[in-house]
Design an enzyme around this catalytic site. Structure first.
Site, mmCIF file in Angstrom:
data_model
loop_
_atom_site.group_PDB
_atom_site.id
_atom_site.type_symbol
_atom_site.label_atom_id
_atom_site.label_comp_id
_atom_site.label_asym_id
_atom_site.label_seq_id
_atom_site.Cartn_x
_atom_site.Cartn_y
_atom_site.Cartn_z
ATOM 1 N N SER A 1 -3.532 2.008 9.831
ATOM 2 C CA SER A 1 -3.248 2.340 11.226
ATOM 3 C C SER A 1 -4.069 1.183 12.080
ATOM 4 O O SER A 1 -4.761 1.504 12.898
ATOM 5 C CB SER A 1 -3.422 3.697 11.784
ATOM 6 O OG SER A 1 -2.488 4.580 11.012
ATOM 7 N N SER B 1 -10.608 6.262 -0.394
ATOM 8 C CA SER B 1 -10.234 5.929 0.980
ATOM 9 C C SER B 1 -10.888 7.127 1.988
ATOM 10 O O SER B 1 -10.737 8.606 1.356
ATOM 11 C CB SER B 1 -8.581 6.267 0.969
ATOM 12 O OG SER B 1 -8.249 5.890 2.278
ATOM 13 N N ASN B 2 -11.162 7.054 2.988
ATOM 14 C CA ASN B 2 -11.579 8.138 3.808
ATOM 15 C C ASN B 2 -13.094 8.593 3.309
ATOM 16 O O ASN B 2 -13.214 9.731 3.673
ATOM 17 C CB ASN B 2 -10.493 9.027 4.187
ATOM 18 C CG ASN B 2 -9.254 8.537 4.572
ATOM 19 O OD1 ASN B 2 -9.230 7.983 5.815
ATOM 20 N ND2 ASN B 2 -8.332 8.808 4.055
ATOM 21 N N ASP C 1 0.837 -1.011 0.037
ATOM 22 C CA ASP C 1 -0.030 0.203 -0.179
ATOM 23 C C ASP C 1 1.037 1.266 0.082
ATOM 24 O O ASP C 1 1.568 1.562 0.976
ATOM 25 C CB ASP C 1 -1.051 -0.037 1.271
ATOM 26 C CG ASP C 1 -1.918 1.098 1.219
ATOM 27 O OD1 ASP C 1 -2.783 1.129 0.464
ATOM 28 O OD2 ASP C 1 -1.703 2.097 2.087
ATOM 29 N N LEU D 1 -2.992 -0.798 14.198
ATOM 30 C CA LEU D 1 -2.536 -0.619 15.733
ATOM 31 C C LEU D 1 -2.666 0.899 16.131
ATOM 32 O O LEU D 1 -1.998 1.245 17.147
ATOM 33 C CB LEU D 1 -0.813 -1.281 15.619
ATOM 34 C CG LEU D 1 -0.872 -2.700 15.351
ATOM 35 C CD1 LEU D 1 0.752 -2.874 15.126
ATOM 36 C CD2 LEU D 1 -1.524 -3.569 16.276
ATOM 37 N N TYR E 1 3.423 9.819 0.272
ATOM 38 C CA TYR E 1 4.207 9.187 1.614
ATOM 39 C C TYR E 1 5.656 9.399 1.360
ATOM 40 O O TYR E 1 6.470 9.439 0.542
ATOM 41 C CB TYR E 1 4.066 7.639 1.561
ATOM 42 C CG TYR E 1 2.677 7.273 2.075
ATOM 43 C CD1 TYR E 1 1.742 8.039 2.373
ATOM 44 C CD2 TYR E 1 2.442 6.068 1.795
ATOM 45 C CE1 TYR E 1 0.334 7.638 3.045
ATOM 46 C CE2 TYR E 1 0.860 5.385 2.268
ATOM 47 C CZ TYR E 1 0.094 6.382 2.580
ATOM 48 O OH TYR E 1 -1.182 6.054 3.063
ATOM 49 N N ARG F 1 9.051 -7.846 13.488
ATOM 50 C CA ARG F 1 7.615 -7.811 13.739
ATOM 51 C C ARG F 1 7.114 -8.057 12.414
ATOM 52 O O ARG F 1 6.027 -8.867 12.316
ATOM 53 C CB ARG F 1 7.221 -6.130 14.022
ATOM 54 C CG ARG F 1 7.705 -5.782 15.399
ATOM 55 C CD ARG F 1 7.172 -4.541 15.856
ATOM 56 N NE ARG F 1 7.549 -4.285 17.186
ATOM 57 C CZ ARG F 1 8.050 -2.998 17.706
ATOM 58 N NH1 ARG F 1 8.226 -2.027 16.872
ATOM 59 N NH2 ARG F 1 8.396 -2.950 18.802
HETATM 60 N N1 NAP Z 1 -5.684 6.010 3.511
HETATM 61 C C1 NAP Z 1 -5.188 6.667 4.548
HETATM 62 O O1 NAP Z 1 -5.353 7.925 4.692
HETATM 63 C C2 NAP Z 1 -3.853 6.174 5.424
HETATM 64 C C3 NAP Z 1 -3.454 6.844 6.447
HETATM 65 C C4 NAP Z 1 -2.470 6.539 7.219
HETATM 66 C C5 NAP Z 1 -1.881 5.110 6.888
HETATM 67 N N2 NAP Z 1 -2.383 4.610 5.701
HETATM 68 C C6 NAP Z 1 -1.703 3.048 5.532
HETATM 69 O O2 NAP Z 1 -1.763 2.312 6.619
HETATM 70 C C7 NAP Z 1 -0.421 1.825 6.835
HETATM 71 C C8 NAP Z 1 -0.317 1.534 8.201
HETATM 72 O O3 NAP Z 1 -0.383 2.573 8.918
HETATM 73 P P1 NAP Z 1 0.465 2.687 10.291
HETATM 74 O O4 NAP Z 1 1.972 2.745 10.032
HETATM 75 O O5 NAP Z 1 0.109 4.120 11.055
HETATM 76 O O6 NAP Z 1 0.214 1.323 11.040
HETATM 77 P P2 NAP Z 1 0.006 0.776 12.465
HETATM 78 O O7 NAP Z 1 0.498 -0.687 12.191
HETATM 79 O O8 NAP Z 1 -1.137 1.231 13.304
HETATM 80 O O9 NAP Z 1 1.469 1.527 13.298
HETATM 81 C C9 NAP Z 1 2.764 1.331 12.761
HETATM 82 C C10 NAP Z 1 3.527 1.812 13.937
HETATM 83 O O10 NAP Z 1 3.527 1.110 15.052
HETATM 84 C C11 NAP Z 1 4.664 0.730 15.577
HETATM 85 N N3 NAP Z 1 4.370 -0.547 16.226
HETATM 86 C C12 NAP Z 1 4.064 -1.750 15.525
HETATM 87 N N4 NAP Z 1 4.178 -2.942 16.485
HETATM 88 C C13 NAP Z 1 4.733 -2.456 17.522
HETATM 89 C C14 NAP Z 1 4.919 -2.821 18.787
HETATM 90 N N5 NAP Z 1 4.695 -4.050 19.192
HETATM 91 N N6 NAP Z 1 5.539 -2.160 19.836
HETATM 92 C C15 NAP Z 1 5.618 -0.611 19.684
HETATM 93 N N7 NAP Z 1 5.294 -0.110 18.380
HETATM 94 C C16 NAP Z 1 4.727 -0.880 17.410
HETATM 95 C C17 NAP Z 1 5.655 0.794 14.355
HETATM 96 O O11 NAP Z 1 6.865 0.741 14.701
HETATM 97 P P3 NAP Z 1 8.094 -0.207 14.220
HETATM 98 O O12 NAP Z 1 8.151 0.351 12.881
HETATM 99 O O13 NAP Z 1 8.986 0.352 15.185
HETATM 100 O O14 NAP Z 1 7.542 -1.332 14.269
HETATM 101 C C18 NAP Z 1 4.859 1.769 13.638
HETATM 102 O O15 NAP Z 1 5.604 2.976 13.981
HETATM 103 C C19 NAP Z 1 0.450 2.978 6.218
HETATM 104 O O16 NAP Z 1 1.831 2.405 5.877
HETATM 105 C C20 NAP Z 1 -0.395 3.528 5.072
HETATM 106 O O17 NAP Z 1 -0.179 2.563 3.955
HETATM 107 C C21 NAP Z 1 -3.208 4.987 4.801
#
Ligand code: NAP
Length: 303
Positions: A211, A159-160, A49, A213, A54, A273
Site C-alpha cells: 500500500s 511480511s508484517n 506480488d 499510496l 487475494y 496509471r
Molecule cells: N503483505 C501484506 O500484508 C499486504 C497488505 C496489503 C497489500 N499488499 C500488497 O500491496 C499491493 C498494493 O497495495 P494497494 O493496492 O493498497 O496499493 P496502493 O498503491 O497504496 O493503493 C492502490 C489503490 O489506490 C488507488 N489509486 C492509485 N492511484 C490513484 C490516484 N492517482 N488517484 C486515486 N486513486 C488512486 C488505486 O485505484 P485504481 O485501481 O483505480 O488506480 C487502488 O485502489 C497489493 O496489491 C498487494 O500485493 C500486501
C-alpha cells in the site's frame, strides 16, 4: 527499471505490481490482465506480488489465466506469493474463525495450490503473510528450507514481521530470509522508527512496501482537512510539476530514496496509471526534500 539483488543472488524489479485488487477491476478478462502485465513488463516491472487469499482466493487464478494463455510469460516474470492467513470464506467451509496457519501441512498445501493457480513450476519468493502467535519456528523453518531444497520455491521471506519475529524464524532456517514486506508509505511512516527498516538494513534485506499510496488515501484524502494527505498534497503537486511527473511518482521516489532498498508494490488496476509507474525514477530527491515530506506526513518537524 532498477533491479534489487536478494541474499540468494536472484533479482527482482525494484517496483512490483500487486494483484490484491485485481478481482475488483472493471475488466478482469484475460486480455485486460495481459494488458496490465504488458504495461508492467514494458517498464521493466517483472515482479508480481500475490497472496493465496487475494480476492477471496481468486486473484492468483485470474493472473494464472493470463499466464496459461501466454506461457512465454513464465520466463519473463518473478512470482511472489504468501501463505498463512485463513479467511472466513465459502472456499473453506470448515473455517470457523479467521486465523493464521503456519503448520507444515498448511504451508505445503498452500504452495501447491499457488503453483497450480498461477500456472508456474516455481515460486520465486514465498512470504509468510503475518506472524502467527502459534508458530512452531522449528517446524516452519524446516518446512520452508525443504521447499527451497525441493525446488518449488526459490527464496523465502516474511511480511508484517517485527525484528524479533524475523530473527526467530531465521534462527531455525539454513536458507537466508530475503525480505520483509511491510506497510510503509507517506501515510505509514512507523517502520522508519519501529525497528522494521533498521533491522532490514542491519541484515541487508530489501523492504517491500505494501500500500505505497496508503491504499489510495494519499489521493482520495488530499482535500480532507486535517489529514496527512491534505498536508502533503500541495508540496507533492509542486514537486510533481517541477519534475514533469505526478504525485504518485513523487511519493514513490520518496520511498525508494531510502538506502535500505524499498520496493514499492503498486496496486492500481488502471492501465493509464500502471503505464506511468516508472515516472518515479525521474523525480530528483535529496535529504532535505525527503525530510520535508516526512515532516508533513507526521504533522510535525523532527525533534
Ligand atoms: N503483505 C501484506 O500484508 C499486504 C497488505 C496489503 C497489500 N499488499 C500488497 O500491496 C499491493 C498494493 O497495495 P494497494 O493496492 O493498497 O496499493 P496502493 O498503491 O497504496 O493503493 C492502490 C489503490 O489506490 C488507488 N489509486 C492509485 N492511484 C490513484 C490516484 N492517482 N488517484 C486515486 N486513486 C488512486 C488505486 O485505484 P485504481 O485501481 O483505480 O488506480 C487502488 O485502489 C497489493 O496489491 C498487494 O500485493 C500486501
Amino acid at each position: 527499471m532498477n533491479r534489487i539483488t536478494l541474499q540468494n543472488s536472484r533479482t527482482l524489479s525494484q517496483m512490483a505490481y500487486g494483484v490484491w485488487r485485481l478481482s475488483e477491476a472493471e475488466d478482469t478478462s484475460i486480455s485486460a490482465n495481459l494488458q496490465r502485465i504488458d504495461a508492467c513488463l514494458e517498464q521493466g516491472i517483472t515482479t508480481f506480488d500475490h497472496a493465496d487469499i487475494y480476492g477471496d482466493y481468486r486473484c492468483e487464478a485470474l493472473f494464472g489465466e493470463a499466464v496459461k494463455a501466454r506461457p512465454s510469460l513464465r520466463d519473463q516474470i518473478e512470482v511472489v506469493t504468501k501463505t498463512d492467513i485463513m479467511l472466513l470464506s465459502e472456499q473453506w467451509p470448515s473455517t470457523r474463525v479467521k486465523h493464521y496457519d503456519t503448520s507444515s501441512a498448511h504451508v505445503l498445501a498452500s504452495v501447491d495450490r499457488s503453483l497450480q493457480r498461477i500456472g508456474v513450476d516455481v515460486i520465486d519468493l514465498l512470504l509468510i503473510h503475518r506472524p502467527d502467535p502459534l508458530c512452531d519456528a522449528d517446524a516452519l523453518g524446516a518446512c520452508l528450507d525443504g521447499l527451497v531444497d525441493c525446488g518449488k520455491v526459490r527464496g523465502i521471506g516474511v511480511s508484517n514481521y517485527m525484528p524479533w519475529d524475523l530473527d526467530l524464524l531465521q534462527s531455525r532456517m539454513k536458507h537466508r530470509l530475503q525480505t520483509n514486506q511491510v506497510e510503509v508509505s507517506l501515510l505509514a511512516t512507523t517502520p522508519f522508527i519501529n525497528g522494521q527498516i533498521a533491522h532490514a538494513q542491519q541484515h541487508r534485506l530489501p523492504v517491500m512496501a505494501w500500500s505505497p499510496l496508503g491504499g489510495g488515501r494519499l489521493h482520495s484524502q488530499a482535500h480532507q482537512a486535517g489529514s496527512a494527505a491534505a498536508r502533503l498534497a500541495p508540496r507533492l503537486e509542486q514537486l510533481a510539476k517541477a519534475s514533469g511527473t505526478d504525485t504518485t511518482a513523487v511519493a514513490m521516489a520518496w520511498l525508494m530514496h531510502h538506502p535500505v532498498g524499498v520496493m514499492p508494490v503498486m496496486g492500481s488496476n488502471q492501465l493509464a496509471r500502471i503505464k506511468s509507474f516508472d515516472q518515479a525514477f525521474s523525480v530528483p530527491m535529496d535529504r532535505q526534500t525527503w525530510y520535508e515530506l516526512y515532516e508533513l506526513a507526521n504533522g510535525h518537524e523532527v525533534p
